[in-house]
Design an enzyme around this catalytic site. Structure first.
Site, PDB file in Angstrom:
ATOM      1  N   GLU A 122       0.859  -1.187   0.000  1.00 18.52           N
ATOM      2  CA  GLU A 122       0.000   0.000   0.000  1.00 18.52           C
ATOM      3  C   GLU A 122       0.888   1.226   0.000  1.00 18.52           C
ATOM      4  OE1 GLU A 122      -2.545   0.044   3.438  1.00 18.52           O
ATOM      5  OE2 GLU A 122      -3.250  -1.994   3.076  1.00 18.52           O
ATOM      6  N   ARG A 161      -0.338  10.041   4.227  1.00 17.99           N
ATOM      7  CA  ARG A 161      -0.275  10.910   5.412  1.00 17.99           C
ATOM      8  C   ARG A 161       1.118  10.846   6.056  1.00 17.99           C
ATOM      9  NH1 ARG A 161      -2.236   5.954   6.708  1.00 17.99           N
ATOM     10  NH2 ARG A 161      -1.163   4.884   8.396  1.00 17.99           N
TER      11      ARG A 161
HETATM   12  C1  MV4 Z   1      -1.047  -9.604   3.720  1.00 17.82           C
HETATM   13  C2  MV4 Z   1      -0.443 -10.561   4.563  1.00 17.82           C
HETATM   14  C3  MV4 Z   1       0.014 -11.730   3.974  1.00 17.82           C
HETATM   15  N1  MV4 Z   1      -0.148 -11.931   2.659  1.00 17.82           N
HETATM   16  N2  MV4 Z   1      -1.161  -9.865   2.405  1.00 17.82           N
HETATM   17  C4  MV4 Z   1      -2.415  -6.588   7.170  1.00 17.82           C
HETATM   18  C5  MV4 Z   1      -2.971  -5.202   7.041  1.00 17.82           C
HETATM   19  C6  MV4 Z   1      -2.972  -4.847   5.612  1.00 17.82           C
HETATM   20  N3  MV4 Z   1      -2.256  -3.641   5.398  1.00 17.82           N
HETATM   21  C7  MV4 Z   1      -2.329  -5.995   4.912  1.00 17.82           C
HETATM   22  N4  MV4 Z   1      -1.999  -6.984   5.889  1.00 17.82           N
HETATM   23  C8  MV4 Z   1      -1.449  -8.174   5.518  1.00 17.82           C
HETATM   24  N5  MV4 Z   1      -1.510  -8.453   4.181  1.00 17.82           N
HETATM   25  C9  MV4 Z   1      -0.716 -11.008   1.903  1.00 17.82           C
HETATM   26  N6  MV4 Z   1      -0.878 -11.242   0.605  1.00 17.82           N
HETATM   27  C10 MV4 Z   1      -0.336 -10.286   5.919  1.00 17.82           C
HETATM   28  C11 MV4 Z   1      -0.867  -9.090   6.411  1.00 17.82           C
HETATM   29  C12 MV4 Z   1      -0.744  -8.912   7.820  1.00 17.82           C
HETATM   30  C13 MV4 Z   1       0.096  -7.951   8.356  1.00 17.82           C
HETATM   31  C14 MV4 Z   1       0.840  -7.103   7.538  1.00 17.82           C
HETATM   32  C15 MV4 Z   1       1.656  -6.167   8.090  1.00 17.82           C
HETATM   33  C16 MV4 Z   1       1.778  -6.072   9.461  1.00 17.82           C
HETATM   34  C17 MV4 Z   1       1.049  -6.884  10.286  1.00 17.82           C
HETATM   35  C18 MV4 Z   1       0.205  -7.833   9.746  1.00 17.82           C
HETATM   36  C19 MV4 Z   1      -0.527  -8.654  10.592  1.00 17.82           C
HETATM   37  C20 MV4 Z   1      -1.366  -9.575  10.056  1.00 17.82           C
HETATM   38  C21 MV4 Z   1      -1.481  -9.694   8.663  1.00 17.82           C
END
Ligand code: MV4
Length: 446
Positions: free
Chosen positions: A288, A292
């Site tokens: 992403e 901000r």
């Molecule tokens: C993911 C992922 C694993 N695989 N996407 C969490 C919030 C959102 N910004 C996206 N997130 C995640 N996306 C894929 N394809 C795991 C997470 C995720 C996570 C990411 C960053 C920091 C903490 C997290 C905690 C759980 C899941």
């Protein structure tokens, strides 16, 4: 340069912005709700305007009231801080219509990055590595199942307008996907008013590494190194560090250059953060882009010596960046701990109340960003973050020792806090060895 700037926020970030303005000779206007009459930002700004009742919807989220305050006080610019209206494209647009400069990228940029499916597609087209998944939105569970076959399980269903983990599910089988697609979509419709979904391959136990960028209106874009924000609890960051030590300098440089390419591809202007997921093999994928200033920006400030709020204001005023990429040096290591008014014994429920006694640490390489003082009453209406404790050392080991020492000095009585929980993180061997991924807290500290 602006003569006067309004801060459309509260708490420590409002105070942080007031301080930057004061150093720059810019007069400040605070806005406050009825619950924030005694708040520090209300007292520190040159002027303060009450904009409504305690509920954020009727104050800090009310665009008309904030813009009226800006017009009435002749503020030329508005800094939105984080949260509240900071990533609301309609607010950025409304500022423009009132002849007020919004400190941030333009409304179209906020909107296009706010739609994660669209951002993903844009980045694919710009040749930025994204997590394998769908290029176009997925309409229903049936289409999702067909697409998931090609991606391979496990997959993640995500809402285009999602954030904070809402509208997001992991599925390991087709049956699970069919069920979870529907619940995630319903959740997204309810929370964000849009049910557009997309799929990605699920990356197991990744790290969350982000790159701070700065871009001026004159075509100059810089990256300011990495931050590791893997230590999270229920999608809330708890401890952040700069730079990320889990990746090589070579990978960090590639990630920085990728972030700059991503920003350039969309014509990004102002401060921004490109979030990456990093897998076990140090492969990184765009996730992403945040438009901000972020809570954790101080760790980048500590290792680069830059003031990101001042840079944001200068960029918005049309100035050129005063440095080039070769002038950016990341020195030492910084760690931030978020001290929240919450009860770890009761599922981290927020704990409002009056701070009866307060002592905050200081010393060499110790920074405290907060808006609390002895006798201050933490209102129940807003975020529970009270203090950001930030340390800077010559390396990670020194920073860890400093944070441990500084946390030990904190005395905050009257409200429950997560200080002991922060200790548990700092003292955990997995964290100390730099091995904590995004599943660290659930795996070791629940
Ligand atoms: C993911 C992922 C694993 N695989 N996407 C969490 C919030 C959102 N910004 C996206 N997130 C995640 N996306 C894929 N394809 C795991 C997470 C995720 C996570 C990411 C960053 C920091 C903490 C997290 C905690 C759980 C899941």
């Amino acid at each position: 340069m602006f003569q006067k700037l309004l801060i459309a926020n509260r708490g420590e970030i409002a105070v942080r912005i007031i301080r930057a303005c004061r150093e720059m000779g810019i007069r400040t206007v605070a806005v406050y709700s009825e619950a924030d009459r005694e708040a520090l930002h209300t007292q520190l700004a040159d002027e303060a305007v009450c904009i409504g009742p305690a509920l954020a919807k009727e104050s800090y989220l009310d665009m008309e009231r904030i813009l009226s305050a800006a017009v009435a006080t002749h503020a030329e610019a508005i800094h939105p801080g984080f949260g509240f209206l900071s990533e609301n494209s309609r607010f950025a647009q409304a500022c423009g219509r009132c002849g007020i400069t919004f400190i941030g990228p333009d409304a179209r940029m906020i909107q296009s990055m706010g739609n994660k499916a669209q951002a993903r597609k844009t980045m694919v087209e710009a040749g930025i590595p994204v997590i394998p998944g769908t290029r176009e939105p997925v309409q229903d569970a049936e289409e999702a199942a067909a697409r998931a076959e090609a991606i391979g399980y496990p997959v993640m269903v995500k809402a285009a307008l999602g954030g904070g983990g809402k509208g997001m599910r992991t599925a390991w089988t087709q049956e699970e996907l069919t069920e979870k697609f529907q619940t995630a979509q319903l959740e997204a419709k309810a929370a964000f008013g849009g049910g557009t979904m997309y799929l990605e391959k699920y990356v197991q136990s990744p790290r969350h590494v982000e790159v701070q960028i700065l871009a001026d209106r004159h075509g100059h874009t810089l990256y300011l190194g990495t931050r590791d924000c893997s230590v999270q609890r229920g999608h809330q960051k708890v401890v952040e560090e700069a730079p990320c030590q889990a990746i090589s300098q070579e990978t960090a440089r590639k990630m920085g250059e990728t972030a700059v390419r991503a920003a350039r591809a969309v014509g990004y202007v102002n401060a921004g953060t490109v979030e990456f997921l990093v897998d076990k093999d140090e492969k990184f994928y765009f996730m992403e882009m945040n438009t901000r200033i972020q809570v954790e920006h101080p760790v980048t400030e500590m290792v680069t010596g830059l003031d990101l709020i001042k840079e944001q204001i200068r960029i918005a005023a049309g100035e050129k960046l005063s440095l080039s990429q070769e002038d950016v040096a990341v020195g030492g290591h910084a760690i931030e701990c978020r001290i929240n008014a919450e009860d770890p014994e009761r599922k981290f429920l927020p704990c409002p109340g009056t701070i009866s006694y307060l002592y905050l640490p200081g010393g060499c390489g110790v920074r405290v960003d907060s808006a609390v003082y002895p006798g201050y009453t933490v209102p129940p209406y807003y975020d529970s973050m009270l203090v950001k404790l930030i340390v800077h050392g010559k390396d990670r080991q020194e920073a860890l020792a400093k944070m441990h020492s500084a946390l030990g000095e904190v005395v905050l009585e009257g409200v429950k806090t997560n200080v002991d929980f922060l200790y548990r993180i700092l003292e955990h061997p997995v964290f100390r060895e730099g091995q904590a991924g995004t599943d660290f807290i659930e795996k070791y500290l629940q």
